[in-house]
Motif scaffolding. Sequence first.
Motif, PDB file in Angstrom:
ATOM      1  N   UNK A  91       0.818  -1.224   0.000  1.00  0.00           N
ATOM      2  CA  UNK A  91       0.000   0.000   0.000  1.00  0.00           C
ATOM      3  C   UNK A  91       0.848   1.268   0.000  1.00  0.00           C
ATOM      4  N   UNK A  92       2.064   1.204   0.560  1.00  0.00           N
ATOM      5  CA  UNK A  92       2.905   2.401   0.586  1.00  0.00           C
ATOM      6  C   UNK A  92       3.388   2.785  -0.804  1.00  0.00           C
ATOM      7  N   UNK A  93       3.309   1.848  -1.740  1.00  0.00           N
ATOM      8  CA  UNK A  93       3.760   2.122  -3.101  1.00  0.00           C
ATOM      9  C   UNK A  93       2.605   2.488  -4.027  1.00  0.00           C
ATOM     10  N   UNK A  94       1.403   2.571  -3.485  1.00  0.00           N
ATOM     11  CA  UNK A  94       0.218   2.903  -4.298  1.00  0.00           C
ATOM     12  C   UNK A  94      -0.262   4.292  -3.891  1.00  0.00           C
ATOM     13  N   UNK A  97      -3.636   5.052  -2.028  1.00  0.00           N
ATOM     14  CA  UNK A  97      -3.945   4.650  -0.656  1.00  0.00           C
ATOM     15  C   UNK A  97      -2.828   4.920   0.349  1.00  0.00           C
ATOM     16  N   UNK A  98      -1.657   5.345  -0.113  1.00  0.00           N
ATOM     17  CA  UNK A  98      -0.515   5.469   0.794  1.00  0.00           C
ATOM     18  C   UNK A  98      -0.770   6.411   1.962  1.00  0.00           C
ATOM     19  N   UNK A  99      -1.577   7.439   1.749  1.00  0.00           N
ATOM     20  CA  UNK A  99      -1.816   8.433   2.803  1.00  0.00           C
ATOM     21  C   UNK A  99      -3.173   8.267   3.491  1.00  0.00           C
ATOM     22  N   UNK A 100      -3.862   7.172   3.270  1.00  0.00           N
ATOM     23  CA  UNK A 100      -5.174   6.963   3.893  1.00  0.00           C
ATOM     24  C   UNK A 100      -5.005   6.466   5.326  1.00  0.00           C
ATOM     25  N   UNK A 101      -6.002   6.693   6.189  1.00  0.00           N
ATOM     26  CA  UNK A 101      -5.904   6.243   7.596  1.00  0.00           C
ATOM     27  C   UNK A 101      -5.654   4.749   7.743  1.00  0.00           C
ATOM     28  N   UNK A 102      -6.205   3.929   6.835  1.00  0.00           N
ATOM     29  CA  UNK A 102      -5.980   2.488   6.943  1.00  0.00           C
ATOM     30  C   UNK A 102      -4.499   2.156   6.911  1.00  0.00           C
ATOM     31  N   UNK A 103      -3.759   2.932   6.144  1.00  0.00           N
ATOM     32  CA  UNK A 103      -2.320   2.686   6.010  1.00  0.00           C
ATOM     33  C   UNK A 103      -1.533   3.420   7.089  1.00  0.00           C
ATOM     34  N   UNK A 104      -1.807   4.717   7.263  1.00  0.00           N
ATOM     35  CA  UNK A 104      -0.996   5.529   8.178  1.00  0.00           C
ATOM     36  C   UNK A 104      -1.331   5.293   9.644  1.00  0.00           C
ATOM     37  N   UNK A 105      -2.583   4.960   9.954  1.00  0.00           N
ATOM     38  CA  UNK A 105      -2.986   4.781  11.351  1.00  0.00           C
ATOM     39  C   UNK A 105      -3.081   3.311  11.753  1.00  0.00           C
ATOM     40  N   UNK A 107      -1.837   0.669   9.842  1.00  0.00           N
ATOM     41  CA  UNK A 107      -0.697  -0.115   9.394  1.00  0.00           C
ATOM     42  C   UNK A 107      -0.990  -1.166   8.355  1.00  0.00           C
ATOM     43  N   UNK A 108      -2.040  -0.992   7.562  1.00  0.00           N
ATOM     44  CA  UNK A 108      -2.348  -1.954   6.502  1.00  0.00           C
ATOM     45  C   UNK A 108      -1.332  -1.797   5.385  1.00  0.00           C
ATOM     46  N   UNK A 109      -0.647  -2.890   5.044  1.00  0.00           N
ATOM     47  CA  UNK A 109       0.369  -2.836   3.980  1.00  0.00           C
ATOM     48  C   UNK A 109      -0.019  -3.691   2.773  1.00  0.00           C
ATOM     49  N   UNK A 133       1.813  -6.753   6.484  1.00  0.00           N
ATOM     50  CA  UNK A 133       3.036  -6.902   5.728  1.00  0.00           C
ATOM     51  C   UNK A 133       2.715  -6.965   4.236  1.00  0.00           C
ATOM     52  N   UNK A 134       3.551  -6.396   3.381  1.00  0.00           N
ATOM     53  CA  UNK A 134       3.347  -6.584   1.937  1.00  0.00           C
ATOM     54  C   UNK A 134       3.430  -8.073   1.610  1.00  0.00           C
ATOM     55  N   UNK A 135       2.700  -8.467   0.589  1.00  0.00           N
ATOM     56  CA  UNK A 135       2.753  -9.869   0.193  1.00  0.00           C
ATOM     57  C   UNK A 135       2.384 -10.020  -1.277  1.00  0.00           C
TER      58      UNK A 135
END
Length: 383
Positions: A91-94, A97-105, A107-109, A133-135
């Motif tokens: 998600x950090x490479x997309x 979604x990289x700056x959405x709460x699911x990712x930043x708060x 930790x969804x990767x 974790x990315x997968x």
Amino acid sequence: MTNHLDGAARRTAVIEALEVLGSGPEERFDRITRMTHEAFGVPLTFLNLVHHDLVTTQSTFGFQQGTSVPATGQFCATTVLTPEPMVVPDTLLDLRFADTPAVTEYGVRFYAGAPLTMSDGTRVGTLCVMDAQPRVFSDEDLALLGDLARWAERELGHSIERGRVRRVLTGLVPDPVTTGGAAVDGFLEPDEDGGDLVDWRTAADGSVQATIGTVTAGGRASALLAASVRAAVVARTDLPLHDALAGLEAQLAPDLSAGGAVGSLLHVRLDPTTGHAEWVDAGHGPALLVRADGTVAALRSSDLPIGLQPDTVPRTVGALDLGPGDRVVLATDGALALDGVGDVQGLGALAVEHPEDLVAHVRSLVPVGGDGADVAVVVLTRT
């Protein structure tokens, strides 16, 4: 933009027709998210519905069920817009979604979701998995997620079919009838698996007829058999009462027996000119004669339900005469069980207190969303 809005409105309408929002945990959905978790070994699985610019978690493994969040920036709100699954390996490479709460708060990767599509083509939500974790998600993984999504679609489709049965039964209730000398009104609030039926109409000879009944069987068979009973009654509107009941029993008894069902029926025919009425009670029960002066009497019969009455025992045909303002009040057990009614005597007391609006008053007592039972009332009045 117009097409997007039209699609969103349609999706919301279909989800509302599913009648599952706010219903609480259901094992049939929880089993799917639980097995999805086991299949992929991820910490989070969701069965989400997308509606009214919200994403609602209908079922989850690893998170809080029943939560709703704004759709903006949510993975599932994007997935539901396309017919194919969506996979976000990291998600950090997309940038979506990289700056959405699911990712930043939270930790969804990793995210993978498959849209849930109803038989009319409307996509209503997603079945998805998430990881911290990315997968990598293989073609085999995508195929398995798709199979699990089809399972979820079938369960949701079952919900809309049940809702459709309910709406069909409600649609069979006639409009109020008023003729010279008589009026009849009523309502049916059907449960998903209930078997109550109502009908009223004017026959070719000018008589006004009112019917109420209940079919008790397993599951939705009750509702379907109740619709058959009502149709058989309607088909015999213009026959003499005795002939109508004999033909109805001959037609329905085998079907009820084959379905392991019991059917009861109470039918009244009123001549609005003379006020003379005849009635037959095939094992139904709750019925009252409410006079204009406030006196109340129960209509009672020892006849058995449809198919259980021995061929050697003819149906009992009762007779009564209605004066102006007199009413015959028919009800099912679900109506008597309402808070504010309680029993036959309570229904009689309400009929006296509400000489003009009994139907509306009893209907107002039905809990929002129902309480797991059919509720039906019919009132036939000599005007």
